[in-house]
Each structure stands twice: as structure tokens, then as C-alpha cells.
Design a protein around this motif. Sequence first.
Motif, PDB file in Angstrom:
ATOM      1  N   TRP A  67       0.792  -1.230   0.124  1.00 51.52           N
ATOM      2  CA  TRP A  67      -0.058   0.004   0.164  1.00 51.52           C
ATOM      3  C   TRP A  67       0.873   1.387  -0.089  1.00 51.52           C
ATOM      4  O   TRP A  67       0.509   2.305  -0.425  1.00 51.52           O
ATOM      5  CB  TRP A  67      -0.885  -0.125   1.350  1.00 51.52           C
ATOM      6  N   PHE A  68       1.975   1.099   0.498  1.00 47.43           N
ATOM      7  CA  PHE A  68       2.884   2.516   0.493  1.00 47.43           C
ATOM      8  C   PHE A  68       3.145   2.808  -0.975  1.00 47.43           C
ATOM      9  O   PHE A  68       3.434   4.138  -0.883  1.00 47.43           O
ATOM     10  CB  PHE A  68       4.202   1.888   1.108  1.00 47.43           C
ATOM     11  N   PHE A  69       3.160   2.045  -1.962  1.00 44.92           N
ATOM     12  CA  PHE A  69       3.350   2.315  -3.256  1.00 44.92           C
ATOM     13  C   PHE A  69       2.159   2.750  -4.239  1.00 44.92           C
ATOM     14  O   PHE A  69       2.102   2.812  -5.225  1.00 44.92           O
ATOM     15  CB  PHE A  69       4.165   1.370  -3.941  1.00 44.92           C
ATOM     16  N   LYS A  70       0.952   2.584  -3.416  1.00 50.21           N
ATOM     17  CA  LYS A  70      -0.352   2.434  -4.298  1.00 50.21           C
ATOM     18  C   LYS A  70      -1.386   3.726  -4.010  1.00 50.21           C
ATOM     19  O   LYS A  70      -1.149   4.423  -3.015  1.00 50.21           O
ATOM     20  CB  LYS A  70      -1.020   1.207  -3.953  1.00 50.21           C
ATOM     21  N   GLU A  71      -2.263   4.027  -4.969  1.00 50.89           N
ATOM     22  CA  GLU A  71      -3.005   5.097  -4.931  1.00 50.89           C
ATOM     23  C   GLU A  71      -3.992   4.954  -3.543  1.00 50.89           C
ATOM     24  O   GLU A  71      -4.291   3.878  -3.309  1.00 50.89           O
ATOM     25  CB  GLU A  71      -3.911   5.194  -6.018  1.00 50.89           C
ATOM     26  N   ASN A  72      -4.389   6.240  -2.916  1.00 46.65           N
ATOM     27  CA  ASN A  72      -5.006   5.965  -1.554  1.00 46.65           C
ATOM     28  C   ASN A  72      -4.640   4.933  -0.737  1.00 46.65           C
ATOM     29  O   ASN A  72      -5.389   4.576   0.263  1.00 46.65           O
ATOM     30  CB  ASN A  72      -6.467   5.787  -1.886  1.00 46.65           C
ATOM     31  N   PHE A  73      -3.505   4.675  -0.598  1.00 44.03           N
ATOM     32  CA  PHE A  73      -2.760   3.772   0.266  1.00 44.03           C
ATOM     33  C   PHE A  73      -3.720   2.297   0.264  1.00 44.03           C
ATOM     34  O   PHE A  73      -3.854   1.722   1.436  1.00 44.03           O
ATOM     35  CB  PHE A  73      -2.678   4.262   1.694  1.00 44.03           C
ATOM     36  N   ASP A  74      -3.995   1.950  -0.844  1.00 41.78           N
ATOM     37  CA  ASP A  74      -4.701   0.685  -1.063  1.00 41.78           C
ATOM     38  C   ASP A  74      -3.863  -0.273  -1.748  1.00 41.78           C
ATOM     39  O   ASP A  74      -3.536  -0.089  -3.180  1.00 41.78           O
ATOM     40  CB  ASP A  74      -6.032   0.956  -1.757  1.00 41.78           C
ATOM     41  N   ALA A  75      -3.693  -1.276  -1.186  1.00 41.70           N
ATOM     42  CA  ALA A  75      -2.757  -2.482  -1.669  1.00 41.70           C
ATOM     43  C   ALA A  75      -3.337  -3.088  -2.973  1.00 41.70           C
ATOM     44  O   ALA A  75      -2.566  -3.301  -3.712  1.00 41.70           O
ATOM     45  CB  ALA A  75      -2.482  -3.567  -0.801  1.00 41.70           C
ATOM     46  N   GLU A  76      -4.584  -2.787  -3.435  1.00 41.81           N
ATOM     47  CA  GLU A  76      -5.261  -3.509  -4.349  1.00 41.81           C
ATOM     48  C   GLU A  76      -5.373  -2.323  -5.670  1.00 41.81           C
ATOM     49  O   GLU A  76      -5.892  -2.584  -6.538  1.00 41.81           O
ATOM     50  CB  GLU A  76      -6.589  -3.856  -4.112  1.00 41.81           C
ATOM     51  N   GLY A 124      22.353  -6.895 -11.320  1.00 40.93           N
ATOM     52  CA  GLY A 124      21.537  -5.950 -11.893  1.00 40.93           C
ATOM     53  C   GLY A 124      19.902  -5.687 -11.642  1.00 40.93           C
ATOM     54  O   GLY A 124      19.781  -5.937 -10.226  1.00 40.93           O
ATOM     55  N   MET A 125      19.127  -4.895 -11.901  1.00 42.73           N
ATOM     56  CA  MET A 125      17.949  -4.262 -11.339  1.00 42.73           C
ATOM     57  C   MET A 125      17.081  -5.400 -10.962  1.00 42.73           C
ATOM     58  O   MET A 125      16.835  -6.461 -11.900  1.00 42.73           O
ATOM     59  CB  MET A 125      17.275  -3.283 -12.244  1.00 42.73           C
ATOM     60  N   ARG A 126      16.291  -5.328  -9.906  1.00 44.97           N
ATOM     61  CA  ARG A 126      15.239  -6.096  -9.618  1.00 44.97           C
ATOM     62  C   ARG A 126      13.969  -5.974 -10.637  1.00 44.97           C
ATOM     63  O   ARG A 126      13.923  -4.937 -11.208  1.00 44.97           O
ATOM     64  CB  ARG A 126      14.804  -6.068  -8.088  1.00 44.97           C
ATOM     65  N   ASP A 127      13.458  -7.236 -10.863  1.00 42.28           N
ATOM     66  CA  ASP A 127      12.161  -7.208 -11.651  1.00 42.28           C
ATOM     67  C   ASP A 127      11.028  -6.568 -10.895  1.00 42.28           C
ATOM     68  O   ASP A 127      10.831  -6.366  -9.647  1.00 42.28           O
ATOM     69  CB  ASP A 127      11.744  -8.675 -11.819  1.00 42.28           C
ATOM     70  N   ALA A 128      10.271  -5.556 -11.768  1.00 40.80           N
ATOM     71  CA  ALA A 128       9.127  -5.003 -11.094  1.00 40.80           C
ATOM     72  C   ALA A 128       8.248  -6.041 -10.528  1.00 40.80           C
ATOM     73  O   ALA A 128       7.821  -7.028 -11.289  1.00 40.80           O
ATOM     74  CB  ALA A 128       8.515  -4.015 -12.390  1.00 40.80           C
ATOM     75  N   GLY A 129       7.561  -5.238  -9.591  1.00 30.58           N
ATOM     76  CA  GLY A 129       6.343  -6.334  -9.105  1.00 30.58           C
ATOM     77  C   GLY A 129       6.425  -6.274  -7.474  1.00 30.58           C
ATOM     78  O   GLY A 129       6.881  -5.343  -7.103  1.00 30.58           O
ATOM     79  N   SER A 130       5.722  -6.992  -6.905  1.00 29.89           N
ATOM     80  CA  SER A 130       5.622  -6.974  -5.524  1.00 29.89           C
ATOM     81  C   SER A 130       6.429  -8.141  -4.778  1.00 29.89           C
ATOM     82  O   SER A 130       6.289  -9.394  -5.037  1.00 29.89           O
ATOM     83  CB  SER A 130       4.179  -7.092  -5.117  1.00 29.89           C
ATOM     84  N   ASN A 131       7.082  -7.998  -3.885  1.00 31.38           N
ATOM     85  CA  ASN A 131       7.876  -8.840  -3.098  1.00 31.38           C
ATOM     86  C   ASN A 131       7.131  -9.838  -2.382  1.00 31.38           C
ATOM     87  O   ASN A 131       7.259 -10.755  -1.926  1.00 31.38           O
ATOM     88  CB  ASN A 131       9.100  -8.330  -2.340  1.00 31.38           C
TER      89      ASN A 131
END
Length: 208
Positions: A67-76, A124-131
Motif C-alpha cells: 500500500w505504500f506504493f499504491k493510490e489512496n494507500f490501497d494495496a489493490e 542487475g536491477m530487480r524485476d518490477a512487481g511485489s515482493n
Amino acid sequence: GISVNCDIEISNADTKDLDAVILPGGLPGADYLDKSEKVHAFLSFAEENNIPIRGHVFVWHSQTPDWFFKENFDAEADWVTPEKMNKRLENYMKNVVNAVTTQYPDLEIYAWDIVNEAFKDTGGMRDAGSNNTVNGQSAWVSVYGDQSYIVNAFTYAKKYAPDVEIHISTQTGIVNYAAANAFYNMGAKRIVTARELSITELTEISKN
């Protein structure tokens, strides 16, 4: 030295532009410290006994909620823009530094770890996505598309903790002197190299 895990968690209040302090009862922006008595006990003990500490860590793909990276602090919800993420990161770093230094004015913080494990174990750079969905993926890369967030974190660290050393705790990401020099040129005073390196490889890094 020793490592102490105080089991603290970030809240969305920590990303807002606040003058946070740590006081009984808590104030918005200081939730990450008010949630655990262990934090107060540890920092008070260190302050009272003149024990220098190193803060760890502001930016980590593995230990930051989606949620830290999402709009309105909504994980979805959708990922925020890099511009919005810059502000969240800056506010978060400012609030952490201000909260600690305000409540514990005599505590010596000799360094802050700014970034941890930003690169893949293989380089190298990590892949985009969610850990939190796929181990090793980075929400930071999902938002920025590159590693520019590292430079931003260094900028905010220098802004809000100008007299404190900046450290890098990458563990597996630094395997040659080029990588070490890149962080050094950003302002890092201490770099943790990959534990798999040989004495010869470490010697080469130290010479360059």
C-alpha cells in the motif's frame, strides 16, 4: 556491534508532511515508533548509556507493504506516479529522522542505512512487481521503472540528516569496485559487500 529488531511497522500517517515527535500517546507521523515499547526502551537505554547506534533501513524491497506504493494507500489500487512516490519517501524519511532526534536529543546516531538489497543476488536491477507476491520483485521498480529511487533516497538523507554518515547495506548487490564506487559517489561512507566475495575480490574493491 549488535542488531536489534524492534518489530516496528510503517503506517500511512508516516508518509504525510508532518513534524513528527515521539511522545506518550503518540502523534501522527510517529506510529512506527509508538507501536512498540521495545523501541522506546532500546533508544532510551542507548541514549542514557552513550551507545551510538546505526539506523536500518529506509528503502528495502522486501520489508515495505504494497500500500505504500499504491493510490489512496490501497494495496489493490494502481501504482502511484514517481512524483507522488518521491513525496511519500521524502516525508517518511523526514518524519523518522525528526521523530528520533526530537525525542532523543542526546542519542548519537552515527549512521543511517539508506538502501538495502536494491539489486538481484545475481546482479542487475530487480524485476518490477511485489515482493509480497513474488519473492525478489521490487515495488520500487514498479513505480519508477529504474533505480532512480536510490538517488532520491540519498538526496533526502543528506537533506534531513546532513551530519550523519550514509551507509549502504546491500549484502548481495555489490560484487565489484564499479558498483562500490557508484554508491560511494552518491555519498555513501560505508558499503556492505556481497558475503560470497573472496579476499582477492575484496582487495580489488578496496584498492579502487
